[in-house]
Design a protein around this motif. Sequence first.
Motif, short mmCIF file in Angstrom:
data_model
loop_
_atom_site.label_atom_id
_atom_site.label_comp_id
_atom_site.label_asym_id
_atom_site.label_seq_id
_atom_site.Cartn_x
_atom_site.Cartn_y
_atom_site.Cartn_z
N GLN A 424 24.43 10.24 -2.44
CA GLN A 424 24.38 11.42 -3.23
C GLN A 424 25.46 11.49 -4.57
O GLN A 424 25.23 12.24 -5.64
CB GLN A 424 24.75 12.51 -2.36
CG GLN A 424 24.33 14.13 -3.17
CD GLN A 424 24.39 15.07 -1.86
OE1 GLN A 424 25.10 14.93 -1.13
NE2 GLN A 424 23.84 16.32 -2.19
N ALA A 438 16.60 15.78 -4.68
CA ALA A 438 15.97 16.42 -3.66
C ALA A 438 15.74 15.70 -2.52
O ALA A 438 16.07 15.89 -1.16
CB ALA A 438 14.55 17.03 -4.09
N ILE A 439 15.31 14.28 -2.92
CA ILE A 439 15.22 13.31 -1.70
C ILE A 439 16.50 13.10 -0.79
O ILE A 439 16.44 13.10 0.35
CB ILE A 439 14.49 11.95 -2.05
CG1 ILE A 439 13.09 12.54 -2.70
CG2 ILE A 439 14.56 11.00 -0.88
CD1 ILE A 439 12.42 11.21 -3.03
N ASP A 441 19.10 15.00 -0.70
CA ASP A 441 19.50 16.20 -0.06
C ASP A 441 18.76 16.38 1.20
O ASP A 441 19.34 16.84 2.25
CB ASP A 441 19.22 17.50 -0.90
CG ASP A 441 20.05 17.54 -1.99
OD1 ASP A 441 21.24 17.05 -2.07
OD2 ASP A 441 19.80 18.33 -3.08
N GLU A 442 17.34 16.01 1.16
CA GLU A 442 16.64 16.04 2.38
C GLU A 442 17.07 15.02 3.41
O GLU A 442 17.17 15.49 4.48
CB GLU A 442 15.16 16.07 1.96
CG GLU A 442 14.47 17.14 1.26
CD GLU A 442 12.99 16.72 1.10
OE1 GLU A 442 12.56 15.69 1.61
OE2 GLU A 442 12.37 17.66 0.44
N GLU A 445 20.41 16.68 4.96
CA GLU A 445 20.16 17.64 5.87
C GLU A 445 19.42 16.91 7.20
O GLU A 445 19.80 17.51 8.19
CB GLU A 445 19.18 18.64 5.15
CG GLU A 445 19.80 19.59 4.20
CD GLU A 445 18.77 20.55 3.55
OE1 GLU A 445 17.66 20.60 3.89
OE2 GLU A 445 19.00 21.19 2.53
N GLY A 446 18.51 16.27 6.93
CA GLY A 446 17.96 15.47 8.26
C GLY A 446 18.90 14.78 8.94
O GLY A 446 19.07 15.03 10.39
N ASN A 559 10.81 19.74 13.04
CA ASN A 559 12.16 19.02 13.40
C ASN A 559 13.16 19.69 14.31
O ASN A 559 14.20 19.57 14.14
CB ASN A 559 12.67 18.59 12.04
CG ASN A 559 11.73 17.66 11.23
OD1 ASN A 559 11.08 17.13 11.79
ND2 ASN A 559 11.96 17.81 10.13
#
Length: 611
Positions: A424, A438-439, A441-442, A445-446, A559
């Motif tokens: 990042q 965005a990817i 960030d996802e 977060e995951g 999830n």
Amino acid sequence: MAHAITRSLTFRAGLAMAGIVLLALTSMLGSIVIAETASGDAAAINQAGALRMQAYRLLATRLQSGATPGQPAAQIAALDRSLTSPVITERLPDDRQHPLTRQYRSVVEQWRDRLRPLMQDASTPPSIATRRIGGFVDQVDRLVGQLQREAESRIQLLRLFQGVILFLTLGLVFLTMYKLATEVMPPLRDLLKVVDRSRRGDFAGRTHYTAGDELGLLSRTINQMNESLSQIYGELEARVEAKTAELQRSNETLNLLYQTARQLNGAPAGDARYRRVLEQLAAVSGLGPITLCLAQADAERAYLRLSTKPGDCPDFCRAPACKPCLDGSDDTAPWVYRVPVSEAGREFGVLLLQYPPDSPPRRWQRDLVETIAGLIGTSISLAQGYAEQRRLALMDERAVIARELHDSLAQALSYLKIQVARLQAQARRTGSDADTEAIVDELREGLNAAYRQLRELLNTFRLKMNEPGLEAALEETVREFERRGEPMIHLAYRLGHCPLSPNEEVHTLQIVREALSNVVHHARASHCEVSLATDDQGQVAVSVRDDGVGFGGQDSQPNHYGTIIMRERAASLNGRLELREPPGGGTEVHLCFTPQLHQKATALPLPGDVR
């Protein structure tokens, strides 16, 4: 006393013998006397007969021409002596009117008055002398005949006397035989029959002869002896039966103790084997109904009630107010024998034995009940020990899994988080497009969600129930989550009377922890209440309710596996899990399941028994 003597068989037999002996003696003495009186009859007859010969000699001498003058005088003197001889005179009766006496006087008078003077006179013609001698001889013949009749009368008297004595003797003998046959033989035969029955072991025979003689005394003695023997025999039979019953009871007791020890060896409380033990105890002891009430230490109510009475509801039971029965302070049921169920100082409940007011349990029954209570306490203690061992083994296994996850997956996720953070940062420095950021960030977060769930899972696996029981573990959990978040958490634990198995405790604790975790991380609640209780059917109800934002009608998010895990845990408990939104707002996680204890043996509640 005199009547008893006269009724004596010995006296009567002696009297009969004495009578026979007396008659025999009388016969002998009478014969001797009569024979003695007749002993001179022959001499008298002979002497009287000699008078005729002497008279004829005197006549012959008187008629001889050559006789000397002194010869007739000598013969006359000899005839005088013969006529007055004691041989004849002693045979004469004292009665002067007796024929023999009169005949003797007639002979004497004729001799003295007529014949002797005539014979002394030498001038008496021979014809006259011959005629006078003939008359004298006739008188002598009559005297001899009279003497003969007197002798024959004595012999006849002897015959008559002996005949009478013989008749009396025979009469006495026949009377004795009759008395023997009518008064001695019947009771004797009856007595022999009773004795024979007694010889064969039958002491019910009784004689009915109650006279005052020896047979009567013997009959009464035999009756008393048979009565005593019957009583003793009956007592011996009763003792034998009692001993047999006691041995059989001891055998049944030992068999019951063996079966109880074998059946309840480590069996958990509430198992159906406990009810079978109570039924067998009631059958062996003959008492009941018998009730087993199990409760936690210092609990106000029993968590399990098993009874041999249908419905598990004894007459004296006042459930749910079980405290008086558990601590023995109940004095309203005086006909209940109470035995604590304990082991090594730990009390698990009480065994209650209801008995009739007029028939309290005997010593062996109390001992048997106390022994069974001890075996039940030992079995519960062993079951709890086994459960504690399984719980510790489960905790150790979870700790091993937690270490493995921490050393493998947790380290990998930490490394990935670091790499995503670097990625990042690199993307920001190089000015990557919005889609790439965005990817990234996802991904971040995951990874953060996965790492957080892993940390929760590690905390779950590392959970230690060091304190005994679920309540202490929940209190520690509440304190932990209060430190981690803002909500005020209140615990209402009302399962003190309902023990759970180690598996049920662990799953319940994990569901509560997962629900509190959701409250802390998602609900934004200020207050949360955790309650555990039982309902009317004996099911455990677990509720975690907060005043947060709720879940919007969706109990499963992508999830997010917390709800799924809680449902799986509820399914392993054979229960159901519901997510609710109360009317006042917030969220409620409601778990309901039937404890293993009540699945194996259902304790039916009394009307109004709210657990």
